[in-house]
Design a protein around this motif. Structure first.
Motif, mmCIF file in Angstrom:
data_model
loop_
_atom_site.group_PDB
_atom_site.id
_atom_site.type_symbol
_atom_site.label_atom_id
_atom_site.label_comp_id
_atom_site.label_asym_id
_atom_site.label_seq_id
_atom_site.Cartn_x
_atom_site.Cartn_y
_atom_site.Cartn_z
ATOM 1 N N ARG A 48 -1.160 131.879 -13.015
ATOM 2 C CA ARG A 48 -1.852 130.751 -13.732
ATOM 3 C C ARG A 48 -0.571 130.329 -14.907
ATOM 4 N NH1 ARG A 48 -5.105 133.899 -10.795
ATOM 5 N NH2 ARG A 48 -6.859 133.040 -10.472
ATOM 6 N N GLN A 49 -0.751 128.930 -15.202
ATOM 7 C CA GLN A 49 0.053 128.438 -16.362
ATOM 8 C C GLN A 49 -0.334 128.921 -17.671
ATOM 9 O OE1 GLN A 49 0.082 124.393 -16.350
ATOM 10 N NE2 GLN A 49 1.956 124.277 -18.051
ATOM 11 N N VAL A 50 0.919 129.708 -18.447
ATOM 12 C CA VAL A 50 0.658 129.898 -19.549
ATOM 13 C C VAL A 50 0.328 128.867 -20.679
ATOM 14 C CG1 VAL A 50 1.740 131.579 -21.509
ATOM 15 C CG2 VAL A 50 2.473 131.633 -19.286
ATOM 16 N N PRO A 51 -0.525 129.209 -21.615
ATOM 17 C CA PRO A 51 -1.024 128.206 -22.683
ATOM 18 C C PRO A 51 0.367 127.710 -23.255
ATOM 19 C CG PRO A 51 -2.486 130.087 -22.805
ATOM 20 C CD PRO A 51 -1.496 130.485 -21.625
ATOM 21 N N SER A 52 -0.095 126.511 -23.737
ATOM 22 C CA SER A 52 1.246 125.827 -24.584
ATOM 23 C C SER A 52 1.119 125.986 -26.070
ATOM 24 C CB SER A 52 1.035 124.409 -24.284
ATOM 25 O OG SER A 52 -0.348 123.918 -24.825
ATOM 26 N N CYS A 53 0.376 127.069 -26.407
ATOM 27 C CA CYS A 53 0.802 127.284 -27.893
ATOM 28 C C CYS A 53 1.822 128.139 -28.107
ATOM 29 C CB CYS A 53 -0.658 128.158 -28.105
ATOM 30 S SG CYS A 53 -0.695 128.973 -29.796
ATOM 31 N N PRO A 54 2.438 127.769 -29.203
ATOM 32 C CA PRO A 54 3.653 128.466 -29.574
ATOM 33 C C PRO A 54 3.785 129.762 -29.740
ATOM 34 C CG PRO A 54 3.668 126.528 -30.982
ATOM 35 C CD PRO A 54 2.172 126.496 -30.201
ATOM 36 N N HIS A 55 2.592 130.325 -29.911
ATOM 37 C CA HIS A 55 2.437 131.646 -30.088
ATOM 38 C C HIS A 55 2.589 132.625 -28.731
ATOM 39 C CE1 HIS A 55 0.635 130.265 -33.890
ATOM 40 N NE2 HIS A 55 0.990 131.621 -34.375
ATOM 41 N N ASP A 137 -9.464 130.859 -21.217
ATOM 42 C CA ASP A 137 -9.442 130.844 -19.720
ATOM 43 C C ASP A 137 -8.310 131.270 -19.159
ATOM 44 O OD1 ASP A 137 -11.961 129.376 -19.867
ATOM 45 O OD2 ASP A 137 -10.916 127.306 -19.852
ATOM 46 N N TRP A 138 -6.975 131.390 -19.897
ATOM 47 C CA TRP A 138 -5.881 132.065 -19.123
ATOM 48 C C TRP A 138 -6.005 133.532 -19.279
ATOM 49 C CZ3 TRP A 138 -1.971 135.030 -21.278
ATOM 50 C CH2 TRP A 138 -0.851 135.182 -20.644
ATOM 51 N N LEU A 139 -6.289 133.886 -20.367
ATOM 52 C CA LEU A 139 -6.669 135.308 -20.599
ATOM 53 C C LEU A 139 -7.866 135.946 -19.549
ATOM 54 C CD1 LEU A 139 -6.598 135.685 -24.464
ATOM 55 C CD2 LEU A 139 -4.870 136.527 -22.880
ATOM 56 N N LEU A 140 -8.787 135.446 -19.177
ATOM 57 C CA LEU A 140 -9.681 135.862 -18.369
ATOM 58 C C LEU A 140 -9.243 135.645 -17.240
ATOM 59 C CD1 LEU A 140 -13.017 134.213 -19.526
ATOM 60 C CD2 LEU A 140 -12.554 136.630 -19.398
ATOM 61 N N SER A 141 -8.645 134.545 -16.581
ATOM 62 C CA SER A 141 -8.299 134.445 -15.160
ATOM 63 C C SER A 141 -6.977 135.313 -15.019
ATOM 64 C CB SER A 141 -7.980 132.957 -15.022
ATOM 65 O OG SER A 141 -6.871 132.624 -15.765
ATOM 66 N N GLU A 142 -6.242 135.542 -15.941
ATOM 67 C CA GLU A 142 -4.868 136.350 -15.746
ATOM 68 C C GLU A 142 -5.091 137.967 -15.860
ATOM 69 O OE1 GLU A 142 -0.890 136.250 -14.909
ATOM 70 O OE2 GLU A 142 -2.248 134.554 -14.762
ATOM 71 N N PHE A 143 -5.903 138.444 -16.572
ATOM 72 C CA PHE A 143 -6.043 139.875 -16.904
ATOM 73 C C PHE A 143 -7.253 140.526 -16.717
ATOM 74 C CE2 PHE A 143 -2.453 138.452 -19.662
ATOM 75 C CZ PHE A 143 -1.528 138.994 -19.304
ATOM 76 N N ILE A 144 -8.415 139.767 -16.875
ATOM 77 C CA ILE A 144 -9.916 140.284 -16.968
ATOM 78 C C ILE A 144 -10.628 140.185 -15.542
ATOM 79 C CG2 ILE A 144 -12.068 140.215 -18.328
ATOM 80 C CD1 ILE A 144 -10.462 139.612 -20.679
ATOM 81 N N LEU A 145 -10.574 138.899 -15.122
ATOM 82 C CA LEU A 145 -11.554 138.648 -14.202
ATOM 83 C C LEU A 145 -11.218 139.633 -12.816
ATOM 84 C CD1 LEU A 145 -11.988 134.959 -14.032
ATOM 85 C CD2 LEU A 145 -13.337 136.534 -15.019
ATOM 86 N N GLU A 146 -12.166 139.797 -11.674
ATOM 87 C CA GLU A 146 -11.956 140.447 -10.651
ATOM 88 C C GLU A 146 -10.718 139.960 -9.969
ATOM 89 O OE1 GLU A 146 -13.002 143.464 -9.940
ATOM 90 O OE2 GLU A 146 -14.761 143.541 -11.242
ATOM 91 N N THR A 147 -10.499 138.623 -9.928
ATOM 92 C CA THR A 147 -9.463 137.956 -9.090
ATOM 93 C C THR A 147 -8.342 137.641 -9.855
ATOM 94 O OG1 THR A 147 -10.456 135.949 -9.698
ATOM 95 C CG2 THR A 147 -11.474 136.982 -7.612
#
Length: 465
Positions: A48-55, A137-147
């Protein structure tokens, strides 16, 4: 088992192999299919694309690959290792930096743990609410969800709770940045109990260290004192303290020889004290040498404070040999003095003064070079100086002051740079004690596979002297 009928497989026993199975190419396989990893099928191989936040910029730029090689073949920690938080926040130097930790996580297939922890910290540091849903959404889809392609190892319950909290926050438009705190704490505890000790063990060795300051205060712990401990030499040695010793010896030689040469016969008693100092340090280290107490607790700390000099530790074997050489030279010179062979005594003391000057001012240890030559030509076994190949490091600075665990006041031993009460001895997360008792320090141990499923209570190490 397959049933054969005239050399052919019976049609009723033929089995259809599913598409996701992995075929082993061989003479009996009709076609060579491409191997498919079922763990990476579906959405798990989609990035997934990383959020555009500078942090989140540092999350995408985490170092990859192997870190630079460690200088030397072996590494021993003198004092405390950097904490897990220091490593994650890039506040420690190589070989305890973030790149080395991530490289170790790559080797142990757990890189997603520090990446998730840093990503959650970036999510909590962000103050722009316009990126909130994108980050969640990125944290969920990248690290937490089953997929998730980098799914972290957590239980089903916190995973479902995180999903429910995300849906609740989106529905109520309440931007809660603490929704991943529970999972973040669980991941940190997992790294602290498993990843962190294995990482430290992968780059360090275990050595029982006897530091000079602790050995000099032997009279504070007479219960654990034995003759073998009393007649032993410290290891490792702080080079700054060794250089101060050499400068003191050079001053004693010059003072005694010059006074004796100008007719002051009592000057030879200074040379007698010089011989006593070499004898005391050769036999039992700094325990009964007044010069050692002056160097350890007055001269060396003062120089370190004035010039901001950090301790540099080296093997104690060459320094012990240097005390033996100094003992031989000072004994020979003193015997010549009492036999009225003044010129010969001046020559002997001249060599001793030159060697002390080279070691104290130029940091050139003649005894170390002699040991290297002896080992190289086979006059000494290689095992004689195994510790010479060890590199000692002190990644965490010594604390300025220690507190007692009983009354909150400065303990008696902390005034001299030692450890406080035994009740406050810190331990590493793998159960290895890195603190010092009153006589020794234990550094870390090489990587040994832990027993799966073995329970252990662990805590993050604290600072030590």
């Amino acid at each position: 088992m397959a049933a054969f009928n005239n050399g052919q497989v019976s049609p009723r026993l033929q089995v259809t192999i599913p598409d996701h199975a992995i075929d082993i190419p061989g003479p009996y396989s009709p076609t060579k299919r491409q191997s498919v990893n079922p763990l990476k099928s579906g959405r798990r191989d989609v990035q997934r694309q990383v959020p555009s936040c500078p942090h989140f910029a540092h999350v995408t730029s985490l170092p990859t690959g192997k870190p630079k090689a460690i200088k030397g073949q072996k590494l021993v920690i003198v004092g405390d290792a950097p904490s897990m938080l220091m490593i994650l926040h890039s506040k420690s130097e190589h070989p305890f930096d973030l790149q080395a930790l991530l490289s170790h996580c790559d080797d142990t297939l757990c890189r997603e743990l520090p990446e998730f922890y840093l990503a959650v910290e970036a999510f909590q540091a962000c103050t722009d609410e316009s990126h909130y849903e994108e980050e969640v959404d990125w944290l969920l889809s990248e690290f937490i969800l089953e997929t998730a392609p980098r799914q972290i190892n957590i239980d089903v319950r916190p995973r479902k709770e995180a999903e429910a909290l995300v849906r609740e926050c989106k529905a109520s438009k309440v931007y809660n940045r603490a929704i991943f705190d529970t999972i973040k704490n669980d991941i940190y505890k997992l790294m602290l109990s498993d990843v962190y000790p294995k990482f430290l063990n992968s780059v360090t060795l275990r050595r029982r260290l006897a530091l000079s300051r602790q050995e000099a205060l032997w009279f504070l712990n007479l219960k654990d004192l034995t003759l073998r401990k009393f007649f032993s030499f410290p290891n490792p040695i702080n080079e700054n303290e060794a250089r101060c010793h050499n400068l003191c010896c050079m001053i004693l030689v010059l003072t005694g020889v010059l006074l004796y040469a100008h007719g002051y016969t009592w000057g030879r008693w200074i040379l007698v004290y010089l011989l006593y100092g070499f004898t005391a340090r050769m036999l039992c280290g700094p325990r009964v040498d007044p010069q050692a107490f002056m160097v350890l607790f007055v001269i060396s700390p003062t120089i370190a404070w004035l010039f901001n000099v950090k301790p540099k530790f080296t093997s104690g074997v060459p320094k012990h040999f240097a005390q033996m050489v100094g003992f031989c030279f000072s004994l020979t010179g003193l015997v010549l003095i009492f036999l009225d062979y003044a010129v010969a005594a001046y020559v002997v003391y001249g060599f001793l003064c030159a060697a002390a000057f080279a070691a104290g001012v130029l940091n050139f240890c003649l005894a170390c070079e002699l040991i290297y030559i002896f080992v190289r030509f086979g006059w000494l076994p290689k095992e004689f100086c195994e510790d010479c190949t060890i590199e000692y490091c002190q990644p965490v600075d010594e604390p300025k002051r220690r507190r007692s665990s009983f009354d909150g006041k400065t303990s008696r031993k902390s005034l001299f740079g030692g450890r406080p009460s035994q009740a406050r001895r810190p331990s590493h997360d793998d159960g290895t004690v890195t603190g010092t008792s009153r006589q020794s320090t234990i550094a870390l141990v090489p990587a040994v596979p832990a027993i799966p499923g073995a329970p252990a209570k662990r805590q993050e190490p604290s600072a030590m002297v």
